[in-house]
Design an enzyme around this catalytic site. Structure first.
Site, mmCIF file in Angstrom:
data_model
loop_
_atom_site.group_PDB
_atom_site.id
_atom_site.type_symbol
_atom_site.label_atom_id
_atom_site.label_comp_id
_atom_site.label_asym_id
_atom_site.label_seq_id
_atom_site.Cartn_x
_atom_site.Cartn_y
_atom_site.Cartn_z
ATOM 1 N N THR A 185 6.713 13.045 -11.815
ATOM 2 C CA THR A 185 5.456 12.190 -10.911
ATOM 3 C C THR A 185 4.403 13.692 -11.328
ATOM 4 O O THR A 185 5.240 14.715 -11.362
ATOM 5 C CB THR A 185 5.141 12.665 -9.837
ATOM 6 O OG1 THR A 185 5.364 12.921 -8.856
ATOM 7 C CG2 THR A 185 5.878 10.505 -9.340
ATOM 8 N N GLU A 330 6.876 6.023 -11.659
ATOM 9 C CA GLU A 330 7.893 4.999 -10.958
ATOM 10 C C GLU A 330 8.717 3.747 -11.185
ATOM 11 O O GLU A 330 9.423 3.235 -10.473
ATOM 12 C CB GLU A 330 7.583 5.241 -8.853
ATOM 13 C CG GLU A 330 7.466 6.823 -8.349
ATOM 14 C CD GLU A 330 5.629 7.179 -9.146
ATOM 15 O OE1 GLU A 330 5.479 7.077 -9.710
ATOM 16 O OE2 GLU A 330 5.637 7.795 -7.611
ATOM 17 N N TRP A 444 -15.286 -0.583 2.057
ATOM 18 C CA TRP A 444 -15.256 -0.123 0.891
ATOM 19 C C TRP A 444 -15.843 -0.074 0.039
ATOM 20 O O TRP A 444 -16.205 -1.248 -0.607
ATOM 21 C CB TRP A 444 -13.307 -0.164 0.324
ATOM 22 C CG TRP A 444 -12.469 0.212 1.664
ATOM 23 C CD1 TRP A 444 -12.584 0.573 2.264
ATOM 24 C CD2 TRP A 444 -11.087 0.247 1.428
ATOM 25 N NE1 TRP A 444 -11.937 1.325 3.312
ATOM 26 C CE2 TRP A 444 -10.486 0.407 2.673
ATOM 27 C CE3 TRP A 444 -9.678 -0.491 0.802
ATOM 28 C CZ2 TRP A 444 -8.856 0.825 2.702
ATOM 29 C CZ3 TRP A 444 -9.354 -0.470 0.812
ATOM 30 C CH2 TRP A 444 -7.912 0.383 1.972
HETATM 31 P P1 ADP Z 1 0.979 10.814 -13.135
HETATM 32 O O1 ADP Z 1 1.078 10.662 -11.629
HETATM 33 O O2 ADP Z 1 1.705 11.996 -13.606
HETATM 34 O O3 ADP Z 1 -0.445 11.040 -13.890
HETATM 35 P P2 ADP Z 1 2.139 7.918 -13.448
HETATM 36 O O4 ADP Z 1 1.204 7.504 -15.349
HETATM 37 O O5 ADP Z 1 2.895 7.739 -13.112
HETATM 38 O O6 ADP Z 1 1.292 9.974 -13.898
HETATM 39 O O7 ADP Z 1 0.068 7.384 -12.834
HETATM 40 C C1 ADP Z 1 0.261 6.448 -12.182
HETATM 41 C C2 ADP Z 1 -0.968 5.816 -11.742
HETATM 42 O O8 ADP Z 1 -2.295 5.760 -12.632
HETATM 43 C C3 ADP Z 1 -1.532 4.974 -11.531
HETATM 44 O O9 ADP Z 1 -0.779 4.786 -10.128
HETATM 45 C C4 ADP Z 1 -2.794 4.499 -11.362
HETATM 46 O O10 ADP Z 1 -3.224 4.965 -10.328
HETATM 47 C C5 ADP Z 1 -2.565 4.891 -12.086
HETATM 48 N N1 ADP Z 1 -2.747 3.758 -13.112
HETATM 49 C C6 ADP Z 1 -1.837 3.626 -14.337
HETATM 50 N N2 ADP Z 1 -2.837 2.702 -15.308
HETATM 51 C C7 ADP Z 1 -4.032 2.274 -14.972
HETATM 52 C C8 ADP Z 1 -5.232 1.183 -15.252
HETATM 53 N N3 ADP Z 1 -4.702 0.706 -16.283
HETATM 54 N N4 ADP Z 1 -5.734 1.305 -14.412
HETATM 55 C C9 ADP Z 1 -6.362 1.885 -13.491
HETATM 56 N N5 ADP Z 1 -4.853 3.392 -12.513
HETATM 57 C C10 ADP Z 1 -3.930 2.941 -13.975
#
Ligand code: ADP
Length: 543
Positions: A185, A330, A444
């Site tokens: 990550t 994850e 929120w």
């Molecule tokens: P990194 O954390 O390495 O940037 P990840 O792809 O694992 O890469 O990140 C996952 C996070 O990205 C999710 O938990 C969420 O917060 C955000 N995310 C992924 N897709 C979306 C989406 N379509 N809309 C909003 N947030 C998103």
């Protein structure tokens, strides 16, 4: 008593064997790192992957060893993926956009024995090689004629590794729970943590990804995954494309709109996958150049929330359907996709756009629920928002080397760190990362929703909303805006635009204009950095 069916282990190399045998001539086209384009197909790529596997075995790599890649989306990267995991080792994709110290940390932490890297990263690898404690072999992903003068020790040219193999090699018949891939990550807080995928989890994820409401690849499809293979496995596309026998178009080191658009038009791309920032640039490019989108029918967009205006523009101007996707490293990474349900298809176009703005419904194989701070499940009414929890056979159980301790609750649920609503039809909508929600007077406010609405203003290129301290309300939203070139909207213009689009008490207390919004290595808005940038800022009504 056991059932009477065969135990066919779910191994990743079976995907490329299938592709080579049943869709052998389907092409894989790459914008090469050396320049120009290469054309190959699933049959050749399988043969070469087998030679990579044989080469690794010659180098002494064994089952369970890790071999890393620092590479763009290319044919060779696909060969490495299948070659490494096909011989029983672990394909570790390293994100080259991370800070150098993080890259060093990740490679040492993973204990990678081999490092495959693209020409682009020669200077980077020269700098970090002395700090890499476990790497024994460096493989430059090119032909010998392109290998530069360099200080990198024991450097091999990829094409030499392949040429020295005769292909007389068998894929490893490992247990399906053997690790096949590793991805860290991005570690915006603390050290990056590794997610160790198994053969089984990757194959099951491929079945899920290829279901019709998800990526739904067919053998007639041509897919351009702009999302890099080092970012959450390019959302599983190189596996899903092999399973379906789809044509794969790889952009190499290119992420700019003109190059990607050229590939889409020339190669007849029907489906792509990318983060929203790529499409912001693409839509601006199309507007300027007056061009269309050729055979492109669908774009899967995720990684950050997709603004409604993007969904509308794609449909109304280019007749391209946006499919919103959500997931995370994850989760291999796909969790939900926003394809339209039977009920949604009956609705008006505008109502459908609203639904498509949500992150979508769970793929079979992903269970999902929202809970409050005490862990109690909240209603699926589309209004209540809580912590989004997931579980399933392609969701992480624990991080590599036990980092982070136990990450599941007693019932096996993984806390995604996202806050979301789920509506009665099953559509989930992310309102925020838990650490980014704005807590105002005990309620929120969703920063993502405010950003979405702000980006709908014609003069806004990008928008970010962060919560900052307020003496009366705890926190209030600050809207940070990058204007589009040659426009000059005022603070009041933006507040007028938001008026009526968001609840009154959600209205930002101030708007500031900046030249640039910082992004993470995976293209997300860097809210932590923004909060630091604005730590001395005071709201006008807070004096
Ligand atoms: P990194 O954390 O390495 O940037 P990840 O792809 O694992 O890469 O990140 C996952 C996070 O990205 C999710 O938990 C969420 O917060 C955000 N995310 C992924 N897709 C979306 C989406 N379509 N809309 C909003 N947030 C998103």
């Amino acid at each position: 008593m056991l059932g009477g069916m065969q135990d066919w282990p779910l191994l990743v190399w079976k995907l490329i064997d299938h592709a080579a045998l049943h869709h052998g001539s389907r092409e894989i086209v790459t914008a090469r790192v050396e320049g120009g384009e290469s054309r190959s197909n699933w049959r050749e790529v399988r043969e070469r992957a087998l030679k990579v596997a044989q080469g690794l075995s010659r180098l002494g790599v064994r089952t369970g060893d890790r071999a890393a890649t620092l590479a763009w989306n290319t044919q060779r990267h696909v060969e490495c993926w299948y070659g490494i995991s096909g011989m029983g080792a672990v394909a570790h994709t390293v994100n080259p956009r991370l800070f150098e110290e993080q890259i060093v940390y990740i490679i040492n932490h993973a204990g990678d024995r081999v490092l495959f890297f693209d020409l682009t990263f020669v200077p980077l690898v020269e700098r970090i090689a002395p700090k890499l404690n476990t790497v024994e072999h460096y493989v430059l992903m090119t032909g010998r004629e392109h290998v530069p003068e360099t200080s990198i020790p024991d450097l091999l040219a990829y094409e030499d590794l392949i040429a020295a193999s005769d292909g007389d090699f068998e894929w490893a018949n490992v247990d399906e729970l053997t690790p096949a891939g590793l991805c860290y990550t991005s570690g915006t807080t603390g050290n990056p943590k590794g997610v160790l995928y198994t053969h089984r989890s990757n194959v099951l994820h491929t079945f899920g990804a290829n279901s019709a409401d998800a990526l739904g690849l067919t053998s007639a499809a041509t897919i351009l995954p702009v999302v890099p293979m080092y970012h959450a496995n390019a959302w599983g596309v190189p596996y899903a494309a092999a399973a379906a026998g789809a044509k794969l178009v790889m952009g190499g080191a290119h992420f700019d709109a003109p190059t990607l658009h050229g590939l889409i038009m020339r190669e007849g791309v029907t489906l792509t996958a990318a983060v929203p920032t790529v499409w912001l640039a693409m839509l601006q490019h199309l507007e300027k150049s007056g061009q269309g989108m050729g055979e492109l029918k669908r774009v899967v967009i995720g990684g950050s929330a997709v603004p409604r205006s993007m969904i509308v523009d794609f449909k109304e101007k280019y007749d391209v359907t946006v499919c919103h996707a959500w997931g995370m490293t994850e989760m291999s990474p796909l969790g939900t996709l926003g394809s339209l349900s039977a009920a949604a298809l009956e609705k008006t176009q505008q109502e459908q756009f609203d639904i498509q703005t949500k992150q979508g419904r769970a793929i079979f194989g992903v269970e999902m629920k929202i809970v409050d701070d005490n862990g109690d499940e909240m209603p699926r009414d589309g209004k209540a928002f809580g912590h989004l929890m997931v579980r399933g056979p392609w969701v992480v159980r624990e991080y590599y080397a036990g980092d982070g301790g136990h990450v599941l609750d007693a019932d096996g649920w993984f806390d995604t760190g996202d806050v979301a609503t789920i509506d009665p039809s099953g559509y989930m909508q992310i309102t925020d990362r838990a650490k980014d929600v704005i807590k105002s007077g005990g309620e929120w406010i969703s920063s993502i929703e405010l950003e979405n609405e702000a980006v709908g203003h014609a003069a806004v290129a990008e928008a970010a909303v962060i919560g900052l301290p307020h003496p009366k309300w705890d926190e209030r939203p600050l809207l940070i805006v990058v204007r589009k070139p040659d426009t000059n909207p005022s603070k009041q213009d933006l507040l007028d635009h938001l008026e009526g689009r968001v609840a009154k008490w959600w209205m930002p207390n101030d708007v500031v204009f900046v030249d640039e919004i910082p992004h993470t290595a995976t293209g997300k808005i860097q809210k932590l950095t923004l909060r630091q940038q604005f730590k001395d800022y005071r709201f006008p009504d807070a004096a």
